[in-house]
Design an enzyme around this catalytic site. Structure first.
Site, PDB file in Angstrom:
ATOM      1  N   GLU A  40       0.821  -1.210   0.000  1.00  0.00           N
ATOM      2  CA  GLU A  40       0.000   0.000   0.000  1.00  0.00           C
ATOM      3  C   GLU A  40       0.857   1.264   0.000  1.00  0.00           C
ATOM      4  O   GLU A  40       1.879   1.350   0.696  1.00  0.00           O
ATOM      5  CB  GLU A  40      -0.922   0.005   1.224  1.00  0.00           C
ATOM      6  CG  GLU A  40      -1.934  -1.136   1.185  1.00  0.00           C
ATOM      7  CD  GLU A  40      -3.130  -0.872   2.072  1.00  0.00           C
ATOM      8  OE1 GLU A  40      -3.768   0.180   1.923  1.00  0.00           O
ATOM      9  OE2 GLU A  40      -3.410  -1.727   2.921  1.00  0.00           O
ATOM     10  N   ASP A  41       0.422   2.215  -0.786  1.00  0.00           N
ATOM     11  CA  ASP A  41       0.899   3.598  -0.703  1.00  0.00           C
ATOM     12  C   ASP A  41       2.384   3.757  -0.997  1.00  0.00           C
ATOM     13  O   ASP A  41       3.087   4.468  -0.280  1.00  0.00           O
ATOM     14  CB  ASP A  41       0.607   4.186   0.684  1.00  0.00           C
ATOM     15  CG  ASP A  41      -0.869   4.204   1.043  1.00  0.00           C
ATOM     16  OD1 ASP A  41      -1.669   3.694   0.253  1.00  0.00           O
ATOM     17  OD2 ASP A  41      -1.210   4.704   2.118  1.00  0.00           O
ATOM     18  N   CYS A  80      -6.536   4.767  -2.488  1.00  0.00           N
ATOM     19  CA  CYS A  80      -6.895   3.343  -2.431  1.00  0.00           C
ATOM     20  C   CYS A  80      -8.187   2.999  -3.163  1.00  0.00           C
ATOM     21  O   CYS A  80      -8.195   2.171  -4.077  1.00  0.00           O
ATOM     22  CB  CYS A  80      -7.008   2.895  -0.976  1.00  0.00           C
ATOM     23  SG  CYS A  80      -5.494   3.107  -0.012  1.00  0.00           S
ATOM     24  N   ASP A 248      -0.068  -0.189  -4.693  1.00  0.00           N
ATOM     25  CA  ASP A 248      -1.474   0.034  -5.068  1.00  0.00           C
ATOM     26  C   ASP A 248      -1.744   1.469  -5.507  1.00  0.00           C
ATOM     27  O   ASP A 248      -2.818   1.769  -6.015  1.00  0.00           O
ATOM     28  CB  ASP A 248      -2.434  -0.418  -3.962  1.00  0.00           C
ATOM     29  CG  ASP A 248      -2.473   0.510  -2.756  1.00  0.00           C
ATOM     30  OD1 ASP A 248      -1.522   1.284  -2.556  1.00  0.00           O
ATOM     31  OD2 ASP A 248      -3.461   0.432  -1.999  1.00  0.00           O
TER      32      ASP A 248
END
Length: 618
Positions: A40-41, A80, A248
């Site tokens: 993530e991120d 997201c 993501d």
């Protein structure tokens, strides 16, 4: 006659064997397994595999030795829910109504289209997701065999091919929501070297520490990726499995996640190609691929690898295939609402050039967003801006944006030097403007209507609404694009559009006037009239916003009254965004919204509560 009977019996026996083999997975296993590993991120800027200032990620790098490194992989959205909605549908979010983070109302899938794992299940695949979904669409119950923090490819039937998604959250933005005490608890000497800071960031100890700590989180993510790959090897599955590793979307240092800059969109992508299936991919193992790929293409690519037909309703195309086609060199991006913060930005990257179109340039990048500003580096950045301690490049984040931005990414990777007004790049600017405009109209892009209107009128079937209103959206786009011309060249057109019968033509004419600012004061009389008498509340607010930007009058009381008069929390949130933009901008206005005057349906909304807390200094 006898020979014919024997032949029929052998045919039936052969078919029976085939059925038995399929039921036991012998032939099914000829189809590859496919795994997505997402972190993530994180954009590509923090990994040594892509950037010399990044941290080493040995497990991901080892994966690349048996596969492909994509040097130009992009999330279409920098947050997201929008990114994941694009991934799971193979469709551009502004076309299907999934472009807002987070959803105020889930939208249905377009007619005759399912989320792509559905088609894998239909073909006999086991589909599992561990564990984040975060879609802005109605999922239904036919997408995953299992989606939870206990989901695993191990739960499939013996020999059944699988598609498995595993999400790692150790790099998520929330990891940087620490206080000053963290710098004492975990000294920078224990972290990876921070490397060079972005030139548009404050060159401070806090920013240096934040970057170093984030690199440490990426190193930990890589260790966890290594554990998962090791488990695949131990299970004897790596030789039958395509493994995708990717971020993501971008992030998570200030100005990345939530923004259409490269640090928000340009992600790492490494794909392990098993030797057994190398003939399905035109690229040789160990290649660094220069073709542009986007999240909209990922679902179609998985379907293609699995031998499943890609639905024509998807926008993306497979990028792993037996034969090369003309390599793609274009990627599109979109940014709308992020929690309580509104914007409307679109981008196109083509080759080395990046074009960003700010449809609401008065919404400066640094406009307050509660979740972003939990990071103390963000807090320091805005404090330094307000105290006048930043240089020109570092101040840009908090100042009104240009309508158009053009960057040479090879020379200017952090998008600081805007070439849009440089005569030497006029031809490139016009080409990129057309490239983006053609794409917006081809969807068409639903964001040319305000979100609250879409929720009320379109989100029961957003894709059909877009097709039914294609001509209207083109009309609004052309109105909005008057902002790309000199004001004197479009003044008369704007004056007529302020009188148009279509409220959204008037809406966009007002937004264009606010983009021009004081230069457009010649139309203040017409705008004053709209601020008092336009039958559409948000148009009265947009008119007041323009008058405030130009310094004609203090708009805050009129906008606050409009806020108190609405019972729609979605419309109220947009109005409050305008109040914050005027209060935090360079105009000198103040606002004090009284919670007791808000309709109950408005005051109870979580986004409204966050805005109120900020506006009232709580």
């Amino acid at each position: 006659m006898f020979q014919s009977t024997i032949k029929d019996r052998w045919t039936k026996l052969f078919l029976l064997i085939i059925v038995c083999l399929i039921s036991h997975g012998s032939i099914a296993q000829e189809r590859p397994n496919i795994i997505w590993i997402t972190s993530e991120d994180n954009s590509k800027h923090y990994m040594k595999l892509y950037d010399s200032d990044g941290v080493e990620t040995p497990h991901i790098e080892q994966l690349s030795q048996t596969g492909l490194v994509f040097d130009h992989a992009f999330s279409n959205g920098p947050v997201c829910s929008v990114a994941r909605s694009t991934l799971i549908t193979g469709s551009y979010a502004p076309r299907i109504g999934a472009q807002y983070h987070r959803k105020m109302k889930t939208v249905p899938m377009p007619d005759n289209l399912e989320m792509f794992p559905f088609y894998l299940r239909e073909a006999g695949y086991y589909t599992a997701n561990n564990a984040k979904e975060d879609y802005n669409l109605d999922k239904g119950d036919k997408v995953w065999d299992e989606s939870s923090n206990k989901a695993s490819y191990k739960n499939r039937k013996e020999g059944q091919p699988f598609f498995y998604v595993h999400n790692f959250s150790v790099t998520h933005e929330g990891q940087l929501h620490f206080g000053p005490e963290k710098m004492e608890e975990t000294p920078i000497s224990t972290l990876p070297p921070s490397g060079n800071l972005q030139p548009n960031h404050p060159q401070t100890a806090l920013f240096e520490y934040t970057r170093a700590y984030y690199l440490d989180r990426i190193a930990e993510m890589d260790r966890q990726v290594g554990e998962l790959i090791g488990q695949l090897e131990a299970d004897g599955l790596l030789e039958n499995t395509f493994v995708f590793y990717f971020g993501d979307h971008g992030g998570v240092l200030p100005g990345s996640k939530g923004y259409l800059y490269e640090t928000g969109l340009h992600v790492p992508l490494v794909i392990h190609v098993p030797e057994k299936y190398k003939e399905r991919v035109s690229y040789k193992a160990g290649t660094r691929v220069q073709e542009f790929v986007s999240f909209v293409d990922f679902g179609p690519t998985v379907l293609h690898l699995a031998g499943v037909k890609v639905p024509k309703q998807m926008d993306g195309e497979p990028f792993l295939r037996k034969k090369n086609k003309s390599p793609n060199d274009v990627a599109y991006g979109y940014a709308d609402r992020f929690d309580e913060k509104y914007d409307f930005v679109r981008s196109v990257r083509k080759g080395k050039y990046k074009y960003i179109r700010n449809f609401h340039p008065f919404n400066f990048d640094g406009l307050w967003n509660n979740y972003r500003y939990k990071q103390i580096a963000y807090q320091e950045w805005v404090d330094l801006y307000r105290s006048g301690k930043l240089n020109e490049d570092q101040r840009q984040f908090f100042e009104v944006k240009p309508v158009e931005m053009l960057f040479d990414i090879e020379k200017d990777p952090y998008e600081i030097n805007n070439l849009a007004e440089d005569p030497a790049y006029e031809k490139q600017l016009l080409a990129m403007r057309k490239e983006l405009g053609d794409w917006l109209l081809s969807m068409p892009d639903l964001s040319f209507y305000p979100e609250f209107y879409l929720i009320e009128e379109a989100f029961d079937d957003p894709t059909a609404f877009g097709q039914d209103h294609r001509r209207d959206i083109k009309k609004y786009y052309l109105t909005a694009n008057l902002a790309t011309s000199g004001f004197q060249n479009v003044e008369e057109q704007l004056k007529r559009k302020l009188e148009d019968d279509d409220p959204w033509v008037r809406y966009w004419a007002l937004c264009v006037l606010s983009s021009f600012g004081e230069e457009a004061k010649t139309l203040e009389e017409a705008v004053i009239g709209l601020s008092k008498s336009d039958p559409v509340r948000i148009n009265r607010v947009r008119a007041s916003q323009f008058l405030g930007i130009c310094g004609v009058s203090d708009p805050m009381m009129d906008i606050e009254e409009a806020l108190y008069s609405t019972t729609d929390p979605h419309e109220a949130l947009l109005i409050m965004n305008i109040l914050v933009q005027l209060a935090d901008g360079p105009y000198g206005y103040t606002t004090s919204v009284e919670e007791g005057k808000l309709a109950a349906s408005v005051a109870d909304d979580s986004n409204i509560i966050r805005r109120l807390e900020y506006m009232n200094g709580l």
